[in-house]
Every structure is written in structure tokens, then in C-alpha cells.
Design a protein around this motif. Sequence first.
Motif, mmCIF file in Angstrom:
data_model
loop_
_atom_site.group_PDB
_atom_site.id
_atom_site.type_symbol
_atom_site.label_atom_id
_atom_site.label_comp_id
_atom_site.label_asym_id
_atom_site.label_seq_id
_atom_site.Cartn_x
_atom_site.Cartn_y
_atom_site.Cartn_z
ATOM 1 N N HIS A 1 -11.260 -4.429 -13.405
ATOM 2 C CA HIS A 1 -11.495 -3.758 -12.122
ATOM 3 C C HIS A 1 -10.327 -2.847 -11.760
ATOM 4 C CE1 HIS A 1 -13.021 -3.302 -8.006
ATOM 5 N NE2 HIS A 1 -11.809 -3.577 -7.577
ATOM 6 N N LEU A 2 -9.112 -3.290 -12.065
ATOM 7 C CA LEU A 2 -7.911 -2.520 -11.749
ATOM 8 C C LEU A 2 -7.481 -1.595 -12.883
ATOM 9 C CD1 LEU A 2 -5.666 -5.204 -9.995
ATOM 10 C CD2 LEU A 2 -6.881 -3.301 -8.913
ATOM 11 N N ARG B 1 0.833 -1.203 0.000
ATOM 12 C CA ARG B 1 0.000 0.000 0.000
ATOM 13 C C ARG B 1 0.868 1.253 0.000
ATOM 14 N NH1 ARG B 1 -4.914 -0.760 -2.032
ATOM 15 N NH2 ARG B 1 -6.426 -1.690 -0.598
ATOM 16 N N ILE C 1 -7.398 -2.764 3.938
ATOM 17 C CA ILE C 1 -8.226 -3.262 2.849
ATOM 18 C C ILE C 1 -9.650 -2.721 3.014
ATOM 19 C CG2 ILE C 1 -9.308 -5.351 1.897
ATOM 20 C CD1 ILE C 1 -6.401 -4.994 1.077
ATOM 21 N N PRO D 1 -1.369 -0.856 -7.303
ATOM 22 C CA PRO D 1 -2.779 -1.204 -7.480
ATOM 23 C C PRO D 1 -2.967 -2.703 -7.230
ATOM 24 C CG PRO D 1 -1.978 0.099 -9.336
ATOM 25 C CD PRO D 1 -0.778 -0.321 -8.551
ATOM 26 N N LEU D 2 -3.936 -3.054 -6.413
ATOM 27 C CA LEU D 2 -4.126 -4.463 -6.107
ATOM 28 C C LEU D 2 -5.595 -4.787 -5.867
ATOM 29 C CD1 LEU D 2 -4.622 -4.749 -2.751
ATOM 30 C CD2 LEU D 2 -2.204 -4.110 -2.761
ATOM 31 N N ALA D 3 -5.921 -6.055 -6.062
ATOM 32 C CA ALA D 3 -7.255 -6.568 -5.761
ATOM 33 C C ALA D 3 -7.099 -7.923 -5.098
ATOM 34 C CB ALA D 3 -8.095 -6.700 -7.030
ATOM 35 N N ASP E 1 -13.999 -2.243 -1.827
ATOM 36 C CA ASP E 1 -13.716 -2.068 -3.252
ATOM 37 C C ASP E 1 -12.452 -2.801 -3.696
ATOM 38 O OD1 ASP E 1 -15.954 -0.525 -3.562
ATOM 39 O OD2 ASP E 1 -14.898 1.393 -3.449
ATOM 40 N N ASP E 2 -11.650 -3.253 -2.739
ATOM 41 C CA ASP E 2 -10.424 -3.989 -3.079
ATOM 42 C C ASP E 2 -10.678 -5.475 -3.303
ATOM 43 O OD1 ASP E 2 -8.704 -1.711 -2.705
ATOM 44 O OD2 ASP E 2 -8.873 -2.007 -0.539
ATOM 45 N N ALA F 1 -14.159 -7.722 3.804
ATOM 46 C CA ALA F 1 -13.397 -6.501 4.037
ATOM 47 C C ALA F 1 -13.364 -6.157 5.520
ATOM 48 C CB ALA F 1 -13.993 -5.350 3.233
#
Length: 266
Positions: A201-202, A36, A67, A41-43, A70-71, A57
Motif C-alpha cells: 500500500h505504501l 506529516r 488523516i 509515508p505512513l499508514a 486512503d491512509d 478516517a
Amino acid sequence: MERIGVSGAALIDIDGVLTVDWQPLPGTVAAMERLRAAGLPLALVTNTTSRTRARIAAKLAGAGFPIGEDDILTAPSVTAAYLREHYPGARCALLNSGDVREDLAGVTLVDVGEGARGDVDVVVVGGAGDAFSYAALNAAFRHLQRGARLIAMHRNVYWRTSEGFDLDTGAFLPGLERAARVEAEVTGKPAEAFYTTALAHLGAVASETLMVGDDIETDVLAAQRFGITGVLVRTGKYLPETHRSATGTPDHVLDSFADLPALLGQ
């Protein structure tokens, strides 16, 4: 906090990679904080079907992971998008252990044991558990015999708990397919639809993205087939014999997710 130089994006499995039974594995919270801080950028991408994105979450944040909802991308949320696109307005009989209806927005759902003859268009199979009784499986079989399509959130055969491995959907799905003479459309990992949705998404491209998982076939090699860099971790469901007998070779193998920042720092 030390910053690491990274580019691209990361897809990260949860169970067996970050946590086991929702308890953080050693060093994983600190590693996530470093990612972070680096602005990567991560999911978090998971075939978990027992909890909604919001509950996942909240659970992870409570354990210290930086987290938010939305992640997170789950098999149910991707399945909902698939159903809305390919079977709009269909009546879907859901067989799943755990309440994930919140993540199936826009889908008309009935319990698998409900529905009059002929009024179920799609049987949706989620995660295995106590809901996978003989009566429920037989009801799903009868819907399929009457012409319903079969959608499976995943084919995972087992998953790791604090007490060992537990059977999952892949231990039951082939029986349904064989008995009803149908083939399931799979929406979760390792399906292309899942990885396509995650990249979108990313806003990332496959060649600049890596996938971190503990399942060599479903997480790592599947991602590599779509041009994503695969990173296998030796935690969770990892077994040396499964690694040796796999259908391919991971791009990278780490002892733990805790080692990922060092890999990216290279």
C-alpha cells in the motif's frame, strides 16, 4: 512547525496508540502533524472491526488528526482482498460486532445465522461483542462441521476501553477451532498477509519501515519477524508483565506515540 529528518515509512496502530475509545492520547495529534510535515509515508493499520475505513478516517479527522481514508488499512479491508484472491465467489457467513460490509467489497456475505445446509463456504470471524451470542457461535460451529473454511480477522484476546479491558475474538476463536477440529486462517495482524498488504500500500520495503503499536506480540514482534523495525509504546493495552514475558525484545520502547518524532529525528 519544526521539521524532522526521516526516511522510509511508518505503520501505526490506532487504538491504544493514537486513541483510546477514539479520544486522542496526549500529544498524539501534534506528533502526527510533525510526521506529516516531514513527509513521512505512513499508514494507520488496525485490527478494529467495528468501523469502516471511512468512518475511522472521519472520526480521527474530527479529533484533529491529519488523516484521510486512503491512509487507513483495516483487518476487514485486508480480509476482503484475501477472500477475493483465495476464495473467489465463495458464500461467506460473517460473525462480527459492527457493520463493516462496506470494507468487504467483492465478497458475497450472509449473516452467520442464515444459509441453508451446506451453502456456506467460509465462516469469517471479525471482532467480538454483542453479536457473539451462543446462537451465533453455534451457527458458525455448524457451518464448520459441514465443511466451511474458517477465516479470522485477528486473534486479539482483549482491547482497552475507557472502562478497562474487554474480551475480544481471541477469547472465543480457540473454542471454535477445537470444537470443529479446524485451524483458522488469520488475515489481520500479526499475519504476514496483513504486513505484506500494508507495505505494498505504501510502496515501502520492510527494512526501511517501522511499526508502532501497543501490543508487543501482535504489533511489534510480529512486524520484526518480517524485517520491520518494531516500536512499542507504553499506552493502550501495554502491561509491564506482558512486556517482561514476551517472546522477544522490541527494537525500541517509547512512553507514547508523542515521542516518535524525537526517535525519528535521531
